[in-house]
Design an enzyme around this catalytic site. Structure first.
Site, PDB file in Angstrom:
ATOM      1  N   ASP A   1      59.073 155.464  -8.761  1.00 17.15           N
ATOM      2  CA  ASP A   1      59.318 154.710  -7.534  1.00 17.15           C
ATOM      3  C   ASP A   1      58.020 154.598  -6.735  1.00 17.15           C
ATOM      4  O   ASP A   1      57.017 155.259  -7.034  1.00 17.15           O
ATOM      5  CB  ASP A   1      60.391 155.435  -6.718  1.00 17.15           C
ATOM      6  CG  ASP A   1      60.938 154.589  -5.577  1.00 17.15           C
ATOM      7  OD1 ASP A   1      60.701 153.368  -5.565  1.00 17.15           O
ATOM      8  OD2 ASP A   1      61.622 155.163  -4.703  1.00 17.15           O
TER       9      ASP A   1
ATOM     10  N   GLU B   1      54.245 150.162  -6.102  1.00 16.79           N
ATOM     11  CA  GLU B   1      53.694 148.820  -5.864  1.00 16.79           C
ATOM     12  C   GLU B   1      52.168 148.820  -5.620  1.00 16.79           C
ATOM     13  O   GLU B   1      51.560 147.798  -5.927  1.00 16.79           O
ATOM     14  CB  GLU B   1      54.390 148.162  -4.655  1.00 16.79           C
ATOM     15  CG  GLU B   1      55.831 147.827  -4.861  1.00 16.79           C
ATOM     16  CD  GLU B   1      56.747 149.037  -4.810  1.00 16.79           C
ATOM     17  OE1 GLU B   1      57.805 149.022  -5.463  1.00 16.79           O
ATOM     18  OE2 GLU B   1      56.394 150.025  -4.141  1.00 16.79           O
TER      19      GLU B   1
ATOM     20  N   ASP C   1      65.849 148.016  -2.663  1.00 17.88           N
ATOM     21  CA  ASP C   1      66.634 148.493  -1.521  1.00 17.88           C
ATOM     22  C   ASP C   1      67.497 147.375  -0.951  1.00 17.88           C
ATOM     23  O   ASP C   1      67.161 146.741   0.059  1.00 17.88           O
ATOM     24  CB  ASP C   1      65.700 149.032  -0.445  1.00 17.88           C
ATOM     25  CG  ASP C   1      64.931 150.268  -0.905  1.00 17.88           C
ATOM     26  OD1 ASP C   1      65.278 150.800  -1.973  1.00 17.88           O
ATOM     27  OD2 ASP C   1      64.001 150.683  -0.206  1.00 17.88           O
TER      28      ASP C   1
END
Length: 975
Positions: free
Chosen positions: A421, A424, A559
């Site tokens: 996670d 990015e 999300d």
């Protein structure tokens, strides 16, 4: 002025529309000044003809042009500076096709105009005015930090792909000129139409007649893609213009060709096809274990328990909280979980806490694996553990370091897969250089002092000159002359809440160029580590993606929120990843942010059970939403997940087909019926594979759904009732009370179905039922369709066979043709485009076919596994001699295969036949048609029954233990 020169790469070329007479002098342009004598591949030198937009920088001059065929169905052309050293995506990420024309006819041809330069690409034998890609009469700009290319695309074409963003207006792209920004960022997916976690510079085009093509720009730099009424424009702030054009001619063929370039999707381990449960906020290992027990008590399938950052010691990767998730308690929990044939997946974040004495940090500093800031020191940012460094996953040294950390974590708590996670990357701070400081009152608010490294006081900036590695400290990188639409209309700076673009990787490249591939690099490094450590097929879930991420990881859409809008947007979001070669995808079921409701969660699990990746996950600030907490949700879960688990043998086979061909698992309806314009905008239903239609309820307070059924006969997977759309596609209102989900099977399919189970091993090793939906298309209809097969489809099939990249069923049988509406009556005019083609015996009144892929569920090698496939074929004929109906189901294992797979082959327990004419069964017989011995029970008429409503015929108690190699036939006669 020289006339247009037509290149001869494809041997049969036509000049495109003359661009020189209407070229506007204000458009940026280049001209060809030199070309090699050989035009296959074509190499040429371009010089600037008309420079424009000086505020965006100086034009690069000269340029190199390369045009070549990487496959007969793919054209590659590339524009780059003649000076070496400019960033391009490295071969370590993509093993690009090298360019071999091969044998046989070409599916594409192209024309080149020299002055001003333009290129037009069209299908062989079609007019250049029907170009798939054409830059005639458009602008070409190539500067240090701004490149612009425009291609005409017919107004009537439906466009898909690009992104990643949450598509509030549906899967089909809006052609209104709104820019689609490609710059990976930690943007909550609940906000629609903003750039999210992935960058996918690919567009799929489908015309009303069903013909499809694709365009890929293989470039990792930030960009805007602008779909307009009659064109698409790419505005890119770095790298090179590296285009691939795909001939199709079907949507499935286009994605097949795309994944030939970026990599085929990985085949995940069997257990990961089950249901997953997660929540950010499980406080102790005891709480997590109680959740697992509650699923079991409720009779709801659960294969995998997940833990978010709660399990970590101070949010440090590769650690366990010494009290709440102490090592002895965790190992005991995992022992019990594994004994129940269930799995555990923990989260790991991309950032490593700056903390002397923390093994991952100390080893990382000693091994020099972290990305550097503009001063040359490891860049400091802030995420959940506080001050953080980020590894450079593009370097071999980092990959080795990463493997050591994962191996130590696996020894500490033996996980089954990994969830990566914040890749990015996500950063709670913004700034070129940040410094250490004591923690602040809020973990998510930046407390580090950060600033930008200042330019010289006289305001002069070093020219980019020989490209970015020599321009680390340059304000034009932080603030490019063209601001892409990062964050939509706000056009946020590229550094916003991520690593600065001036941060340098270990090889001297900059985050300005590599930012969008960071998540892909981490996924690849994690994949390599898991293979080395576990020696089994890895499971990895990643948030950040680039083209090619599907070759090593699954993806969740980020999300989202617990709203009905988010539920409706979820299906287009799944499509968006699937057509970009990332088919193992799904959103957080019931919504991640906010508090879900009983009705919303029940509806969401009803459809979520059929997402390729099926996981319930919620935020720490929201309530608990495990599926057993409301009775209506539990009922819906038992119904929908119960069917998913029974269909696992079919679903795993669909995954294997996706691995072999690149075709999405959950597909838009236009993949099967591209010639039906209604399917081009149908994005609230989806197909699993080519034969299973999912039609969910997506609105609050509604107990029916208006579903679209493309041409064909369809049978309910639950009660076997029929929907007859054989006369053409039609909308049908279906009853769907809370807890119900309409699922239908298309005629012509044979689906292997397993037993009821709450874990995947129960199903994988259990007895089989064959669900057979007879297609009643006559031989005359099929022959008519075959006569009208379009030539491009035939050539495509020939080239795929020659390339050896189709599965064995396709190699033997080819692809099913699609006929124009003039072929006979409308009833059978436009059959579906299937993944496989059935053999139809002479005089057939009905037929069906299918297959089942089976291995041990985790073995690394899955390619070339013909010995792992059972082929099924059924047909029904009426014999003239006795006037009776004669049916047969043939089952073949390992026919013509040198070696059979070393797996436990299933027992075939029963068959159910749908679409059989009303008749009285007279006899049933089982025979072996190969030397191997098949053990079976005797077949008698008491084992057969006919359903009084649906007319489905079921034959039970077969007990056929399949072996390999062997084949068997179950036959019956009916009056």
């Amino acid at each position: 002025m020289r006339p247009p020169v037509v290149a001869a790469l494809f041997l049969a070329l036509s000049a495109g529309p003359a661009a020189t007479e209407t070229q506007k002098p204000s458009l940026g342009s280049y001209k060809i000044v030199e070309r090699q004598s050989s035009e296959s591949p074509l190499e040429a030198k371009l010089e600037i003809q008309q420079g424009v937009e000086p505020k965006l920088g100086e034009d690069i001059n000269p340029l190199s042009l390369l045009v070549n065929a990487t496959r007969p169905d793919t054209l590659h052309f590339k524009l780059s500076p003649t000076v070496q050293g400019r960033w391009e995506i490295p071969a370590t990420l993509f093993k690009r096709p090298t360019g071999s024309e091969g044998a046989g006819d070409k599916l594409l041809e192209y024309s080149i105009d020299d002055n001003p330069f333009s290129v037009s690409i069209h299908r062989t034998g079609q007019a250049s005015g029907d170009a798939l890609f054409s830059t005639n009469n458009t602008q070409l700009i190539f500067k240090d930090q701004y490149m612009e290319v425009t291609s005409w695309i017919p107004e009537e074409a439906s466009l898909y792909g690009a992104g990643e963003f949450t598509p509030s207006e549906g899967f089909r792209l809006e052609r209104d000129g709104t820019p689609i920004a490609l710059w990976n960022q930690d943007q909550q997916a609940k906000a629609p139409n903003l750039n999210l976690y992935g960058a996918r510079p690919f567009i799929l085009s489908v015309l009303p007649d069903g013909s499809a093509s694709g365009v890929l720009l293989l470039n990792s730099n930030g960009m805007d893609i602008l779909p307009e009424k009659d064109r698409v424009t790419w505005k890119v702030i770095g790298g090179v213009l590296d285009f691939y054009v795909f001939a199709g001619p079907t949507p499935a063929a286009v994605v097949h060709q795309l994944t030939e370039v970026i990599g085929r999707p990985h085949l995940p381990p069997y257990w990961s096809l089950g249901f997953h449960n997660c929540k950010w906020g499980y406080k102790t290992v005891e709480e997590a274990e109680e959740v697992v027990r509650n699923y079991s008590r409720a009779g709801i399938p659960l294969d995998t328990m997940w833990l978010d950052i709660d399990y970590m010691d101070g949010n440090r990767d590769f650690s366990l909280d010494p009290v709440r998730f102490a090592e002895p308690k965790m190992k005991a929990f995992l022992d019990r979980l594994h004994a129940a044939n269930q799995s555990w997946v923990p989260i790991i974040d991309a950032g490593i806490k700056v903390d002397h004495g923390y093994p991952a940090y100390d080893d990382g500093i000693a091994s020099n694996v972290f990305v550097k800031d503009a001063t040359g020191a490891p860049y400091i940012g802030q995420v959940w553990p506080g001050a953080t460094h980020w590894p450079d996953f593009g370097h071999k040294r980092t990959v080795s370091w990463w493997q050591r950390q994962i191996a130590a974590a696996h020894e500490l708590s033996p996980f089954d897969g990994l969830w990566i996670d914040m890749d990015e990357v996500s950063n709670f701070c913004t700034g070129e250089v940040c410094e250490l400081a004591p923690p602040g009152p809020s973990m998510t608010e930046c407390y580090l002092p950060c600033h930008d490294k200042q330019a010289p006081s006289n305001g002069s900036l070093k020219s980019l000159g020989d490209w970015w590695p020599s321009a680390k400290v340059n304000a034009s990188l932080r603030d490019p002359p063209y601001a892409i639409h990062n964050g939509g209309a706000a056009r946020n700076p590229l550094d916003t809440k991520t690593m600065p673009v001036t941060a340098s990787n270990l090889d001297g490249t900059l985050q300005y160029d590599t930012h969008n591939v960071y998540g892909l690099q981490e996924a690849k490094a994690t994949y390599e580590a898991l293979v080395a450590i576990k020696q089994t097929r890895p499971f990895i879930l990643t948030r950040s993606t680039f083209l090619g991420s599907g070759a090593c990881a699954a993806h969740w859409t980020g999300d989202n929120a617990a709203t009905w809008d988010d539920l409706r947007w979820s299906i287009p979001g799944v499509f968006q990843s699937g057509v970009n070669g990332i088919p193992f995808v799904g959103p957080d079921i019931c919504g991640f942010l906010g508090n879900t409701t009983e009705e919303l969660c029940a509806r969401w699990i009803s459809v979520g059970a059929f997402y390729p990746f099926s996981r319930d996950h919620s935020d720490i600030n929201g309530g608990y939403q495990e599926l057993y907490r409301w009775e209506a949700v539990a009922d819906a879960a038992r119904t929908a997940l119960g069917l998913r688990y029974r269909m696992l043998p079919t679903l795993y086979t669909i995954f294997k087909h996706s691995h072999d061909t690149g075709v999405p698992i959950a597909r838009p309806l236009f993949f099967g019926w591209p010639h039906d314009p209604v399917t081009h905008t149908t994005d609230q239903q989806f197909m699993l594979g080519d034969s299973i239609l999912i039609s969910p309820v997506l609105h609050e307070g509604v107990e029916n759904v208006k579903a679209y059924f493309p041409q064909g006969k369809w049978y309910s997977a639950f009660d076997h009732s029929e929907v007859d759309a054989s006369g053409g596609g039609q909308h049908v209102v279906l009853d769907a009370p809370l807890g119900a989900i309409p699922v239908h099977i298309l005629e012509g399919a044979i689906l292997p179905v397993g037993p009821q189970g709450t874990t995947t091993p129960e199903v994988r090793t259990g007895a089989l039922l064959l669900l057979i939906a007879l297609n009643k298309t006559t031989l005359a209809d099929t022959a008519c369709a075959a006569r009208h097969e379009i030539a491009s489809s035939r050539r495509l099939l020939q080239h795929q066979l020659a390339a050896g990249d189709m599965d064995q069923t396709q190699k033997k049988a080819g692809s099913k043709p699609a006929a124009p509406a003039s072929c006979g009556t409308q009833r059978h005019a436009r059959p579906a485009v299937h993944d496989r083609r059935c053999h139809i015996p002479e005089g057939s009144l009905g037929y069906a076919c299918g297959s089942m892929f089976l291995d041990d569920g985790s073995q690394l090698e899955v390619d070339g596994a013909e010995g792992h496939v059972i082929q099924f074929a059924a047909s029904l004929v009426r014999e003239d001699a006795d006037g009776l109906l004669h049916g047969v189901i043939n089952m073949t294992l390992g026919e013509g295969t040198a070696a059979c797979a070393d797996v436990a082959w299933p027992i075939l327990e029963s068959v159910t036949i749908l679409g059989h004419p009303d008749a009285h069964l007279q006899a049933i017989h089982l025979s072996t048609t190969a030397p191997s011995v098949l053990s079976s029970n005797g077949i008698n008429m008491t084992q057969a029954s006919v359903h009084p409503t649906s007319g489905a015929i079921t034959i039970t108690g077969l007990g056929i233990q399949m072996t390999c190699p062997s084949s068997a036939a179950l036959t019956w006669t009916a009056a």
